[in-house]
Design a protein around this motif. Structure first.
Motif, short mmCIF file in Angstrom:
data_model
loop_
_atom_site.label_atom_id
_atom_site.label_comp_id
_atom_site.label_asym_id
_atom_site.label_seq_id
_atom_site.Cartn_x
_atom_site.Cartn_y
_atom_site.Cartn_z
N VAL A 262 -2.27 -57.11 104.24
CA VAL A 262 -3.36 -57.56 103.38
C VAL A 262 -2.82 -57.70 101.97
N ILE A 263 -3.22 -58.76 101.28
CA ILE A 263 -2.82 -59.00 99.90
C ILE A 263 -4.07 -59.02 99.04
N LYS A 264 -4.05 -58.26 97.95
CA LYS A 264 -5.20 -58.15 97.06
C LYS A 264 -4.78 -58.33 95.61
N GLU A 265 -5.70 -58.82 94.79
CA GLU A 265 -5.50 -58.80 93.35
C GLU A 265 -5.65 -57.36 92.86
N ILE A 266 -4.88 -56.99 91.87
CA ILE A 266 -5.05 -55.68 91.25
C ILE A 266 -5.04 -55.83 89.74
N ALA B 212 -7.29 -51.92 93.56
CA ALA B 212 -7.16 -53.19 94.26
C ALA B 212 -8.53 -53.73 94.60
N GLY B 213 -8.73 -55.03 94.36
CA GLY B 213 -10.06 -55.58 94.56
C GLY B 213 -10.13 -56.80 95.45
N ALA B 214 -9.97 -57.98 94.88
CA ALA B 214 -10.23 -59.22 95.60
C ALA B 214 -9.15 -59.48 96.64
N VAL B 215 -9.58 -59.58 97.90
CA VAL B 215 -8.64 -59.88 98.99
C VAL B 215 -8.33 -61.38 98.99
N VAL B 216 -7.05 -61.72 99.01
CA VAL B 216 -6.68 -63.14 99.05
C VAL B 216 -5.99 -63.53 100.36
N PHE B 217 -5.55 -62.54 101.13
CA PHE B 217 -4.91 -62.86 102.41
C PHE B 217 -5.01 -61.67 103.35
N GLU B 218 -5.25 -61.95 104.63
CA GLU B 218 -5.23 -60.93 105.67
C GLU B 218 -4.47 -61.44 106.88
N LEU B 219 -3.73 -60.54 107.51
CA LEU B 219 -2.96 -60.90 108.71
C LEU B 219 -3.15 -59.83 109.77
#
Length: 218
Positions: A47-51, A72-79
């Protein structure tokens, strides 16, 4: 739709465009691999999130990275991707990291903090430990190659965390086995590129007491 691990079946979801990535933002990449049997059926989760960036003048790097995880807040990618029927746990961890690094690179992330609960993979990719097992050497080389050509190659940190601090990636890796096994290897059964779930301004207005969570050690 399936609700295993709290994820909707991506096969039934409308595809979404890749989110806008800012060179001024820092991103958190959490990865994990799951394996049933070692070797056995395996899945990769990332998972990739904005921080929120914390100025270096305000605290130490170790403290800053610990706070970044909690902010960490807004999720931009999930795998959540099924890897195969006969991989080892370490191979699964490596493949989850590589997939996450590739996604961060393709998104254009320029400043990335990586966390994972595999001390072996973190220390090997950080060149702290030697890679002794022949089956892991090609994976180590691939991870290092992705980093070398990524926009974040000069702004990358990799930190080992305890498993309880890596719960999202762990859930994704296990969902990859539960859902992904029937879909086939390499199919992302998570949401892939997703729109931010929280506005950046919301993160900036959080108070320190709200954003810093104390680990309970459960």
């Amino acid at each position: 739709m399936s609700t295993i691990a709290g994820f909707a079946d991506a096969e039934n979801a409308a595809p979404s465009a890749a989110p806008t990535i800012s060179a001024d933002k820092r991103y958190l990449l959490a990865f994990d691999g799951a394996c049933r049997g070692n070797p056995g059926p395996s899945g990769a989760g990332a998972v990739i999130k904005e921080i929120t960036k914390i100025p270096a003048s305000r605290e130490s790097r170790e403290s800053r990275e610990s706070r970044d995880v909690s902010r960490a807040g807004a999720v931009v990618f999930e795998l959540a991707s099924y890897l195969g029927d006969a991989l080892t746990n370490n191979e699964s961890e490596y493949l989850a990291l590589i997939a996450g690094l590739r996604a961060a690179s393709e998104l254009g992330c320029a400043d990335v903090q990586v966390i994972g609960d595999s001390k072996l993979v973190i220390n090997q990719v950080n060149n702290v430990w030697q890679v002794k097992k022949p089956n892991l050497v090609p994976l180590w080389r691939e991870a290092r190659a992705v980093i070398a050509s990524a926009p974040f190659k000069d702004r990358l940190s990799m930190t080992h965390v305890e498993r309880e601090r890596n719960a999202e990636a762990d859930a994704l890796a296990n969902a990859a086995i539960e859902l992904g096994r029937s879909r086939g290897e390499g199919v992302n059964v998570a949401r892939g590129y997703v729109r931010p779930s929280r506005d950046e301004t919301d993160l900036e207005t959080e108070t320190e007491s709200d954003s810093v969570k104390t680990e309970t050690g459960t």
